[in-house]
Scaffold this motif. Structure first.
Motif, PDB file in Angstrom:
ATOM      1  N   HIS A1290       0.844  -1.243  -0.041  1.00 52.30           N
ATOM      2  CA  HIS A1290       0.094   0.289  -0.442  1.00 52.30           C
ATOM      3  C   HIS A1290       0.823   1.404   0.312  1.00 52.30           C
ATOM      4  O   HIS A1290       1.677   1.579   0.526  1.00 52.30           O
ATOM      5  CB  HIS A1290      -0.836   0.220   0.996  1.00 52.30           C
ATOM      6  CG  HIS A1290      -0.505  -0.446   2.466  1.00 52.30           C
ATOM      7  ND1 HIS A1290      -0.968  -1.228   3.267  1.00 52.30           N
ATOM      8  CD2 HIS A1290       0.931  -0.737   3.044  1.00 52.30           C
ATOM      9  CE1 HIS A1290      -0.471  -0.956   4.640  1.00 52.30           C
ATOM     10  NE2 HIS A1290       1.200  -0.960   4.284  1.00 52.30           N
ATOM     11  N   THR A1375       1.986   1.413   8.243  1.00 53.03           N
ATOM     12  CA  THR A1375       2.009   2.030   7.882  1.00 53.03           C
ATOM     13  C   THR A1375       2.258   3.276   8.165  1.00 53.03           C
ATOM     14  O   THR A1375       2.186   4.210   8.027  1.00 53.03           O
ATOM     15  CB  THR A1375       0.633   2.363   8.353  1.00 53.03           C
ATOM     16  OG1 THR A1375      -0.034   2.447  10.226  1.00 53.03           O
ATOM     17  CG2 THR A1375      -1.158   0.846   7.621  1.00 53.03           C
ATOM     18  N   ASP A1473      -6.238   0.510  -0.372  1.00 50.30           N
ATOM     19  CA  ASP A1473      -5.627   1.433  -0.292  1.00 50.30           C
ATOM     20  C   ASP A1473      -5.910   2.372  -0.106  1.00 50.30           C
ATOM     21  O   ASP A1473      -5.810   3.895  -0.556  1.00 50.30           O
ATOM     22  CB  ASP A1473      -4.134   1.383  -0.990  1.00 50.30           C
ATOM     23  CG  ASP A1473      -3.075   1.908  -0.702  1.00 50.30           C
ATOM     24  OD1 ASP A1473      -2.613   2.702   0.341  1.00 50.30           O
ATOM     25  OD2 ASP A1473      -2.023   2.350  -1.649  1.00 50.30           O
ATOM     26  N   TRP A1482      -8.084  -0.935   9.270  1.00 47.17           N
ATOM     27  CA  TRP A1482      -8.116  -0.966   7.744  1.00 47.17           C
ATOM     28  C   TRP A1482      -9.537  -1.218   6.950  1.00 47.17           C
ATOM     29  O   TRP A1482     -10.352  -1.389   7.892  1.00 47.17           O
ATOM     30  CB  TRP A1482      -6.842  -1.675   6.634  1.00 47.17           C
ATOM     31  CG  TRP A1482      -7.471  -3.357   7.664  1.00 47.17           C
ATOM     32  CD1 TRP A1482      -7.880  -4.004   6.173  1.00 47.17           C
ATOM     33  CD2 TRP A1482      -7.006  -3.815   8.405  1.00 47.17           C
ATOM     34  NE1 TRP A1482      -7.906  -4.595   6.733  1.00 47.17           N
ATOM     35  CE2 TRP A1482      -7.732  -5.393   8.215  1.00 47.17           C
ATOM     36  CE3 TRP A1482      -6.408  -3.818   9.639  1.00 47.17           C
ATOM     37  CZ2 TRP A1482      -7.897  -5.734   8.832  1.00 47.17           C
ATOM     38  CZ3 TRP A1482      -6.030  -4.681  10.169  1.00 47.17           C
ATOM     39  CH2 TRP A1482      -6.793  -5.693  10.122  1.00 47.17           C
TER      40      TRP A1482
END
Length: 1553
Positions: A1290, A1375, A1473, A1482
Motif C-alpha cells: 500500500h 503503515t 489502499d 483498515w
C-alpha cells in the motif's frame, strides 16, 4: 527599537527623498478595467500623453499618491518587535537582538519577570518601519521595491501590495526557484542553459520568479540570469519580475532600510566581506519581501509565509474571480540540501510540479539518479550510496532514521511521475529548460483532475496564455489528438484579444472557421476589450457618450458598452462619408440590451463557449446570427488596434484584398495624423505604408496577368466596404504611389479618351471639333473597332497554336470548387464590341472627356478675350451688347460651379460634397473670382463707384488668368511645373514672415532716426515699408548719408503732400543725424535681406524643386484624376452653351425623373456571378503574389545574413554543450571500463579459489564469498519487469501526514512494509481520533481499559506491548501509525463501491457503437468541493448500501437494487489502499456492478433517467449533490482505483473502453 525613534528618523528624512512614486495609478487602472494587458500594450499606455497628464504632471499629485501609499502601509503592514529582554551571554536577548535594540520597557520587563523567552508571548506587532524603493550602491541605476512584513501577514494583503501599489501585472505563471542557500558551482554549459531557459520562459509567459532573495546559492544564480537577460534584451521586451522573500533577521546592513515614512529610494550597500552569518540582498532582484518574526540571525523564517503566498497566488485566476484559469505554479530545483527535499515533498504533495535540474549537485542529483529507476531499486542502501556520493562532507551527520525518512520521501516523490520532470542538459540539446518547465505543467494538468478533452483544453489554455506556439504544436496539436473546430473557439477568442497571431494562425490551420466563430456578440466583445488611453478607445467613448438616450438612467448610462453602430460611426469618421455604414443602427432598445454585455478580459479563457456567446437569455437569438464578412470585421478590428501580424493573417484569409489594403492605409494615415504620441504615430505611418505597398504589389500582379480584369477591380463597387471603389479609397487615402501605377493610369487614360482610341492624334481631334462630318471618314479610330480587330486576331492565333486550351482550362480546380474559364481567361462583353452607329459615333466623340476638355479650353480663352476686350475697349457707362454677353457668359460659369457643388449628392452626401469642393484650390479660386466679379459689377452699376468697379473687375481678370494654369495640369510637361509653383507659393509665405520682420524693424528704426514727427500716414508707410522693400532690389536711398542730403527734394515742415519730409538738420540746413549709424544699419539690413533671406528663399525653392522633381510623376498622376473626373462628369457643351445642359438637368430634377448616371466608368456594380468570379481570380493572384513575395524575402541579403547568424549561434551552443558532455562522457567511460576490469578480476579470483579448494589447499567454508554480478544486465532485466508493475504494498496508507490532522506517520520505505521484515527502529505513533466513535469490534477490552499517558497528544492512545499484542495487524504491512485513526473500529472496516452502468443511446433510442463495441456509461456523483466519483462509502453496522447511494435513488429504485444485490457482478473484494488505514484498522471494500437492461431506468426524485446532470437537495447544510452519466473511456475523470474497476466491468460486458 523604539517606535518613536523610528518615526522621528523617518519624518526627518522624508522631505529629502527623491520623488519616485510606485505607480499606483497604473494599478488602479488595472482594477477598474479588470483586464490583463500584454507588455506592448502597457508600453503603449505609458507612452500615451494622457498617462503622463493624469499621473505625472504635477508634484502635488505624486505627493498625494505617496501619502496614500504610506497610509495603506501603516494600516495593513506590520513588523514584529521583541518586548521582553531575556538576556543571554554578551548582553544579547534570546531573540537574537542586542540590548541596545530593545526599548526601555522591554529591558525593564525582562529584569522584573525573569521568565523564559517565548516567541508567541514576548513579541508584538506594530506598523512596519521599512518600505519604499531600494537602490544598490555601485550597481548602476537598479531600483527595486522592498517592504518589511510580519510572518503572520495575510497572503491576500501581500498580493494586493504587489499588484496595486507596486504596479505588477498578475502573473501568467509562478516559478518558485529553490535549492542550495550556499554558494555552489555550476558547469558553464549548465549555467548557460539554466539562465537562458529560465529567462525565456519568464519573458514569454509573463511569469513571476520567487526566490530567497539573498546574494548566495541558487538566488545568486537566478539574479545573474536576470542581469544577463536585461543586458541582452531590448527595452520593449517584457521586464523580468524577480521577487525575493527573505528573513528580515538575516539581512546584512538592514538598518539602512529603516524609515518610518518610507524611503524613495534608499541606498543599500552590499558588503559580503563583513556579512558574517548574515546575507546581503541580491541586487538583481526587482522586489523584496522581508519577513520578520522578531528574531535576529534565524534562517527559514520566511518559508511558511512564502508557501502560503505561493499557494494563494496559484489560486488566483488570470482575470476576474469568476472567469479564467488559475495561475499555474512550478517549482524549479537547483542543487539543495535536506530543507530542499522537504520543500519538494511538500510542493508535490500540494500538486505543484517540480523540475529537477540534473547535474547541479546534492539533492537535485540524488532525485535525478532515482527518477528513472524502478521503485524496487530505490532502497535504503541505494539512498545511502547516493548520500555518500553527493553529501560526502556531511554524510556522517545523517542518522539512521533520517536516511529512512529520505528513502520514504524520495520513493513518494518518484511515484508522482506526473509532477516530476528531470531536466538533463547533456540529453537536451534541442529542448531547453523553458520547454521542460512548460511540459512539466502539461504533465501536471492530468494529475490535477483534468482528463481527456478537459486535459487538452486546459493545456491549450496554458499555451495560449503563455503565447508559446511551439509548445502547442509539439504537445497539443499532434497526430494522435483530434480537435473539433468548436473546441477551439474560446481559445481563438483569447488569442485575438491577447494579440497572439501565432495561435490564430495555428487555429485556422486546425479547422477553425471564422464564419462559424464570429458572431455580432463576439465582435462587440472584442471591441469592448480595447485598452484605455488609446486613440481608438477615446474615439469610441466619445461616440458612446455623445449618443442621446434619455430613457437610460445614470446608473445604466455608466455601464453602457460599445455597440456595433458606435463602431460604424468611428469607421465612417476615419474612412470618410463617401462610404456607407458597415454596421446598421439597432432598431429598438431590445437590440441595445442584447449587446449590453460585460467585457471579456484579455488573456482569459471562459470555461465554455456558451460563456462567450450566450451569457444572457436575451442574446440567444443573436448568438445564432452570423456576420456578413468575418474576415473583414476581424481585419478592421486588428488594424484599428495596430496589431500588425494579426492583421496580416486576416488579410491573407480575406477576400477583396486590394480594397482591404487601401482601407487599412486610409485608416492608419488618419489615425497617425491624430495620434499625439510620436512613436505611435510613426509606427502607424509605417504600417500604412506597408499596406499601401501591399496593394500596389497585388494590383501590379493582377494587371500583369490580365489588364482589363485588374482595371475592373478598381471601379468595382465593393459591398463589403460601404459600396465604394478602390479608386475612391486610393484617392481618400492620398495614395500617390498607387495612383501612379501603370494599370491605374491606363484606366484613367482610357476614361479620358472615352470611346476614342488613345492613339488618336490631337490635330485630328481638333479638326473634327470644327468639321464634324469628318468623323465618318475614318480619320479617327474608336476603341471598339480596335478591340474587335485585336480580339479577332488573338482568337485566330490561339486556335492555330493550341486548339485544346479551353478544354484544359475547364478542367482546372482549386480545392473542391471548380473555377470557370472566365476566371482565368480574358473576358469581354459582346455588347462592348458591337460597332457604333453613326449617331453613336457623333455622340461618343463629343461626350469624350478629352473633347469636352478642348471645347472648354477654347471657350475659356474666348471668355478671357471677351473679358479683356470689355475692360480695355468697350467698358461704357451703359453696358453694351458685348458686355451683356460677358455677364451672361459668367453666369453660365457660376451655374456650372453650382452644379458641381450640388449635382448628384447621393454619392457622398451634400456635406461631404461641399467639403470636397472647397478642399480644391482651383474651386476656391473660382468662388473668389465669381464673388469679386459680382462686387465689381455692383460697383459698376452706380456712377459714384463706376471707376472703382472697373478696378475691381481688372483685378478679377488676374484671377481668371491664373485659373488657366489648371487647364495645363493635364499636360505631362507643364503639369508638374504648375505643382512646383503651387508648392513654392506655400514656401514664400514663410519667407515673407521673416522678410516683413526685417523690413519693419529697419524701416521704423530708420524713419525714427531721420524724420521727426511725420504725421502723414502715406509717407510713414513709404518710409517704413516701401522704401526698405525697394532696397532689396538695389535701390539705395540718398537720405541715409550726408552726401545725398538735398533740401530741395523734400519738404521741411511736411506741407507738400507730394514730397517726403526732410531729415533732421540744423538752422544752417546741414544734416545732424548720425551718419555712421544709418550707414551701419543699412549695411546690416542689406546683409540680412539680400544675402541671408534671399539665399534662404532660393534654398527653400531648390529643396521644393528637388522634392517635387523626385516625385513629380507620382504627384502629377495623382492630381490628374481630379481633372479627368471633372471633365468626365461635365456636360459636353462648353460655356455659354452649357446653359442648355443646366436647363435639362433642372427639368429632370423638377419632374423627379431619374437622371442618367455619368459615373459608370468610375463606379460599376457587378452581378453576383461576375462578382464571385473576379474575387476568386483576385484570390488566386494573391496566393501567387504571396509566394513570390516570400521567395524574394528569403533570397534577400538581410534574410540570408540572419539565417546564417542563427545557424552559427545554434552550432556554437551545440559545441559548447557537447564540450561539457564530452568531459562527463570520458569520466563515465573510464568508470565503466574499471567496472568491467573489476568484474573480470573477480571472476579470475573465483576460478583460482575454486581450483585451490579442489586441490585441498583449504576448506570451502573458510573461503571468502565472491559475488559476481553483471549490474548492467540485471538492471535492464529488473527494469523491464518492475517498471510497469504496480506497487507491491500500500502507498496511500503510508502517506507521512494522516488526513485532516497534524499527526505524522513514522516513515516506512517499501522494503520495510511487510511485518516479516525486521525493522528495529520502527516506533509508530498511536492515534485514535475523538470523532472515530466507540469501537464496534470485540475482544478489545484490554485496549479500552489501558490508561492514557498524560504526555501524549490529545486523541493519541497509549502504546503498550500488552495492548499491541491483542490488536489486529494490517494484512498488507506497516503503515507508520498505530490505533484506529479516524476509522470506526479496529480490524477491517467494510465499504461498498456500487458501479451502476448502462449502454449509451442516441436520441432515437439506438445504441451508440464505437470500434464495433457498445459504448458503456456509469453513474457518478460529486459532492460540493470534491471530484466526480462512484456513489461509494464505508458501511455502517447493519447497512447494505452506502449513504451516498441512498441519497440519489428514490425508495423504489433502492428496493430494486437491494433485490438485485445478489445477482450483481462482483468486480473486486478485499483490501483498499486508503490514507485512513493504520497498523490496526483498515478498509475492505466490495465492488459490485449493477448493469441496467433496456427495460430498466434510473430516475432521480425530479425526473427520468436521461443522460443529464441532476441535482438532488440534501438535508444537511442545504447543499446539492451533482449526478450524471459518464461515458466509460480512456481519461475518464475518476481515481485510479475506479479506473481498474471500470476496465474490468467493460471487459465483462464486452463494451468499448
Amino acid at each position: 527599537m523604539s517606535e518613536r525613534t523610528t518615526k522621528v528618523r523617518g519624518m526627518g528624512s522624508s522631505e529629502e527623498q527623491n520623488i519616485n512614486r510606485i505607480h499606483p495609478l497604473q494599478a488602479e487602472n488595472y482594477d477598474q478595467c479588470k483586464t490583463v494587458y500584454s507588455n506592448d500594450m502597457l508600453n503603449t499606455i505609458k507612452r500615451s500623453p494622457s498617462f503622463y497628464k493624469t499621473g505625472q504632471s504635477s508634484a502635488k499629485v505624486i505627493y498625494e499618491e505617496q501619502d496614500r501609499f504610506r497610509k495603506w502601509i501603516h494600516e495593513n503592514i506590520r513588523k514584529k518587535e521583541c518586548i521582553y529582554f531575556a538576556e543571554t551571554a554578551g548582553q544579547v536577548c534570546e531573540c537574537g537582538y542586542a540590548r541596545d535594540c530593545h526599548t526601555k520597557e522591554a529591558i525593564s520587563l525582562g529584569q522584573l519577570q525573569r521568565e523564559k523567552w517565548n516567541s508567541t508571548k514576548h513579541v508584538r506587532q506594530i506598523p512596519t518601519d521599512a518600505f519604499g524603493d531600494i537602490a544598490f550602491e555601485g550597481q548602476g541605476q537598479k531600483i527595486g521595491k522592498y517592504v518589511r512584513v510580519s510572518n503572520n501577514t495575510a497572503p491576500m494583503t501581500l498580493y494586493h501590495l504587489m499588484t496595486k501599489y507596486w504596479g505588477l501585472n498578475p502573473p501568467h505563471l509562478l516559478i518558485s526557484v529553490t535549492g542550495g542557500a550556499k554558494n555552489f558551482h555550476l558547469k558553464p554549459g549548465l549555467r548557460f542553459m539554466f539562465r537562458r531557459g529560465l529567462m525565456k520562459v519568464t519573458q514569454s509567459t509573463g511569469a513571476w520568479i520567487i526566490t530567497g532573495g539573498s546574494f548566495a546559492g541558487v538566488m545568486k544564480h537566478v539574479g545573474e540570469a536576470v542581469r544577463h537577460s536585461k543586458m541582452t534584451s531590448s527595452p520593449r521586451e517584457r521586464q523580468i519580475v524577480a521577487i525575493g522573500i527573505a528573513s528580515w533577521g538575516i539581512v546584512h546592513n538592514r538598518d539602512s532600510l529603516l524609515g518610518g515614512e518610507g524611503k524613495f529610494p534608499v541606498g543599500y550597500s552590499m558588503d559580503e566581506a563583513n556579512q558574517g552569518r548574515l546575507s546581503c540582498l541580491d541586487h538583481n532582484h526587482s522586489h523584496f519581501i522581508l519577513v520578520d518574526n522578531g528574531t535576529h540571525g534565524q534562517y527559514g523564517v520566511e518559508i511558511p509565509l512564502r508557501t502560503q503566498l505561493e499557494k494563494y497566488i496559484s489560486k488566483q485566476r488570470m482575470g476576474t474571480e469568476d472567469v479564467g484559469i488559475e495561475i499555474p505554479i512550478v517549482c524549479v530545483v537547483l542543487e539543495g540540501g535536506p530543507g530542499t527535499l522537504n520543500t519538494i515533498y511538500s510542493a508535490m504533495g500540494n500538486g505543484t510540479p517540480c523540475v529537477i535540474v540534473a547535474g547541479s549537485g546534492r539533492v537535485a542529483d540524488v532525485l535525478a539518479n532515482a527518477a528513472n529507476l524502478p521503485m524496487a531499486q530505490i532502497t535504503i542502501s541505494f539512498i545511502q550510496k547516493q548520500l555518500r556520493t553527493f553529501f560526502a562532507e556531511s554524510y556522517n551527520r545523517f542518522s539512521e532514521q533520517e536516511i529512512i525518512s529520505w528513502t520514504k520521501k524520495i520513493q513518494d516523490i518518484i511515484r508522482m511521475q506526473e509532477l516530476l520532470t528531470v531536466f538533463r542538459a547533456e540529453k537536451s540539446r534541442n529542448d531547453e529548460l523553458d520547454v521542460a518547465i512548460l511540459q512539466a505543467l502539461f504533465k501536471a494538468s492530468s494529475f490535477r483532475g483534468h482528463q481527456g478533452q478537459e486535459t487538452l483544453d486546459h493545456q491549450l489554455k496554458l499555451a495560449v496564455t503563455w503565447n508559446r506556439v511551439d509548445i502547442a504544436k509539439s504537445n497539443i496539436f499532434t497526430e494522435d489528438k483530434e480537435w473539433k473546430a468548436s473546441h477551439l473557439h474560446q481559445a481563438m477568442f483569447a488569442a485575438l484579444v491577447g494579440n497572439k497571431p501565432g495561435f490564430v494562425e495555428l487555429f485556422l490551420e486546425n479547422g477553425v472557421n471564422l464564419r462559424e466563430f464570429l458572431s455580432p456578440d463576439i465582435l462587440v466583445r472584442l471591441y469592448n476589450n480595447i485598452p484605455p488611453y488609446t486613440l481608438l478607445y477615446k474615439k469610441l467613448q466619445k461616440v458612446v457618450e455623445g449618443e442621446k438616450q434619455p430613457q437610460i438612467s445614470d446608473k445604466m448610462e455608466s455601464k453602457r458598452k460599445v455597440l456595433l453602430h458606435h463602431i460604424s460611426e468611428v469607421l465612417q469618421e476615419l474612412l470618410g462619408e463617401f462610404t456607407e455604414p458597415l454596421y446598421n443602427q439597432p432598431k429598438d432598445r431590445r437590440e441595445r440590451k442584447m449587446f449590453n454585455t460585460p467585457p471579456i478580459n484579455v488573456n482569459v479563457l471562459p470555461p465554455t463557449l456558451q460563456g462567450i456567446q450566450c451569457t444572457y437569455s436575451l442574446e440567444s437569438e443573436n448568438c445564432k446570427e452570423q456576420v456578413e464578412d468575418p474576415e473583414r470585421d476581424l481585419f478592421i478590428w486588428a488594424i484599428l488596434q495596430k496589431h500588425r501580424d494579426l492583421a496580416y493573417i486576416l488579410w491573407v484569409q480575406g477576400m477583396d484584398s486590394i480594397a482591404s489594403s487601401l482601407v487599412a492605409c486610409k485608416i492608419l494615415k488618419k489615425m497617425s495624423a491624430e495620434e499625439n504620441d510620436t512613436d505611435l504615430s510613426e509606427e502607424m505611418g509605417e504600417l500604412a505604408q506597408e499596406y499601401e505597398d501591399r496593394a500596389i504589389g497585388l494590383f501590379t500582379e493582377c494587371y500583369r496577368k490580365h489588364s482589363k480584369r485588374a482595371q475592373k477591380l478598381l471601379i468595382r463597387v465593393s459591398a463589403a466596404w460601404g459600396n465604394t471603389t478602390c479608386f475612391r479609397l486610393a484617392l481618400e487615402a492620398e495614395s500617390q504611389k498607387f495612383m501612379a501605377q501603370g494599370g491605374v493610369q491606363a484606366l484613367l487614360t482610357k476614361i479620358w479618351w472615352g470611346e476614342l482610341s488613345v492613339d488618336t492624334n490631337t490635330w485630328k481631334m481638333l479638326l473634327c471639333l470644327v468639321l464634324w462630318p469628318i468623323i465618318y471618314s475614318n480619320l479617327i479610330t474608336f476603341r471598339r473597332d480596335e478591340e474587335r480587330r485585336k480580339k479577332k486576331s488573338l482568337r485566330n492565333t490561339e486556335l492555330s497554336i493550341n486548339p485544346s486550351v479551353s478544354e484544359n482550362l475547364n478542367s482546372m480546380h482549386i480545392g473542391q470548387c471548380s473555377i470557370s474559364q472566365t476566371v482565368l481567361l480574358p473576358h469581354c462583353d459582346e455588347h462592348d464590341l458591337k460597332p457604333l452607329s453613326c449617331w453613336q459615333q457623333v455622340k461618343a466623340f463629343y461626350t469624350s472627356p478629352v473633347v469636352v476638355f478642348y471645347w472648354n479650353v477654347v471657350a475659356y480663352f474666348g471668355f478671357l478675350w471677351l473679358f479683356s476686350y470689355v475692360l480695355l475697349i468697350d467698358f461704357q457707362s451703359l453696358p453694351s451688347g458685348r458686355e451683356y454677353l460677358l455677364y451672361f457668359w459668367l453666369c453660365t460659369l457660376v451655374f456650372e460651379e453650382i452644379r458641381q457643388l450640388i449635382y448628384n449628392p447621393s454619392v457622398f452626401g451634400f456635406r461631404r460634397k461641399a467639403l470636397l469642393y472647397i478642399s480644391s484650390t482651383w474651386n476656391r479660386m473660382d468662388v473668389a473670382a465669381s464673388l469679386i466679379f459680382i462686387v465689381g459689377l455692383i460697383c459698376r452699376c452706380f456712377p459714384s463707384t463706376f471707376y472703382q468697379g472697373r478696378i475691381i473687375l481688372c483685378l478679377d481678370f488676374i484671377i481668371y488668368c491664373l485659373r488657366v494654369m489648371h487647364i495645363f495640369t493635364v499636360s505631362k510637361t507643364l503639369g508638374p511645373k504648375i505643382i512646383m509653383v503651387e508648392m513654392m507659393m506655400k514656401d514664400i509665405f514663410f519667407f515673407l514672415f521673416l522678410l516683413v520682420l526685417a523690413i519693419v524693424a529697419y524701416g521704423v528704426t530708420k524713419q525714427g532716426i531721420l524724420i521727426h514727427n511725420e504725421q502723414r500716414l502715406n509717407w510713414i508707410f513709404h518710409g517704413v515699408v516701401y522704401q526698405p522693400y525697394r532696397m532689396i532690389f538695389g535701390e539705395i536711398p540718398n537720405d541715409v548719408s550726408f552726401s545725398g542730403f538735398d533740401l530741395s527734394q523734400c519738404t521741411v515742415n511736411g506741407t507738400d503732400p507730394y514730397q517726403p519730409k526732410c531729415p533732421e538738420h540744423d538752422s544752417d540746413s546741414a544734416p545732424v543725424f548720425p551718419e555712421w549709424l544709418t550707414i551701419i544699419l543699412l549695411s546690416l539690413y542689406l546683409l540680412f535681406t539680400n544675402i541671408l533671406l534671399l539665399n534662404l528663399l532660393i534654398a527653400m525653392f531648390n529643396y521644393t524643386f528637388q522634392v517635387v522633381q523626385d516625385n513629380t510623376d507620382k504627384i502629377w498622376k495623382f492630381q490628374r484624376y481630379s481633372l479627368i473626373e471633372e471633365y468626365y462628369s461635365r456636360p459636353p457643351a462648353p460655356p455659354p452653351f452649357i446653359i442648355f445642359s443646366h436647363a435639362f438637368l433642372l427639368f429632370e430634377r423638377v419632374t423627379q425623373r431619374k437622371s442618367k448616371q455619368k459615373h459608370k466608368k468610375f463606379k460599376k456594380q457587378l452581378d453576383e456571378k461576375e462578382e464571385a468570379e473576379i474575387l476568386s481570380w483576385e484570390a488566386i493572384i494573391k496566393e501567387n503574389y504571396l509566394i513570390k513575395l516570400k521567395r524574394n524575402q528569403s533570397q534577400s541579403l538581410n534574410q540570408q545574413i540572419n539565417c546564417t547568424l542563427e545557424k552559427v549561434d545554434s552550432v556554437a551552443e551545440i559545441l559548447e554543450v557537447t564540450r561539457e558532455s564530452n568531459k562527463a562522457g570520458i569520466v563515465e567511460q573510464r568508470i565503466s571500463h574499471l567496472e568491467e576490469q573489476m568484474l573480470q578480476n573477480t571472476r579470475a579470483l573465483n576460478w583460482i579459489m575454486n581450483a585451490l579448494i579442489e586441490k585441498d589447499f583449504g576448506s570451502r567454508e573458510s573461503a571468502p564469498t565472491l559475488v559476481i554480478c553483471d549490474s548492467k544486465n540485471k538492471e535492464e532485466e529488473s527494469e523491464g519487469e518492475e517498471k510497469d508493475s504496480k506497487p507491491l504494498y500500500h502507498v496511500n496508507a503510508r502517506s507521512l501526514m494522516y488526513p485532516d490532522t497534524n499527526i505524522e506517520r513514522f516513515p516506512v520505505p517499501d522494503e520495510k512494509v511487510p511485518w516479516e521484515v525486521k525493522f528495529d527502529v520502527y516506533v509508530p505513533t498511536i492515534y485514535t481520533a475523538e470523532t472515530a466513535g466507540d469501537d464496534h469490534s470485540t475482544g478489545l477490552s484490554k485496549w479500552k481499559a489501558a490508561p492514557k499517558d498524560s504526555s501524549q497528544e490529545e486523541g493519541a492512545d497509549p502504546s503498550t506491548e500488552a495492548v499491541e499484542e491483542s490488536l489486529p495487524l494490517n494484512p498488507v504491512g506497516r503503515t507508520g501509525l498505530g490505533g484506529r485513526g479516524s476509522l470506526r473500529c479496529f480490524g477491517p472496516n467494510y465499504a461498498m463501491d456500487p458501479i451502476i452502468t448502462r449502454f449509451r443511446r442516441n436520441s432515437d433510442n439506438s445504441l451508440i457503437v464505437k470500434g464495433f463495441k457498445k459504448v458503456l456509461e456509469f453513474l457518478v456523483v460529486r459532492y460540493p468541493g470534491e471530484d466526480w466519483g462512484l456513489p461509494a462509502g464505508v458501511l455502517d453496522p447493519g447497512e447494505t448500501f452506502p449513504k451516498s447511494l441512498k441519497l440519489i435513488l428514490n425508495p423504489k429504485m433502492l428496493d430494486m437494487f437491494q433485490n438485485f444485490q445478489k445477482d450483481a457482478i462482483e468486480v473486486y473484494s478485499g483490501y483498499v489502499d486508503d490514507p485512513r488505514n493504520t497498523d490496526n484498522a483498515w478498509i475492505e471494500t466490495l465492488a459490485l456492478n449493477f448493469h441496467l437492461n433496456d427495460d430498466n431506468t434510473i430516475t432521480s426524485r425530479g425526473g427520468s433517467g436521461m443522460s443529464r446532470q441532476m441535482k438532488v437537495p440534501l438535508l444537511v447544510e442545504s447543499t446539492v449533490i451533482s449526478v450524471k452519466w459518464q461515458v466509460v473511456e480512456q481519461g475518464v475523470p475518476v481515481c485510479v482505483l475506479y479506473k481498474d474497476y471500470l476496465q474490468t466491468v467493460a471487459e465483462n460486458l464486452g463494451a468499448y473502453c
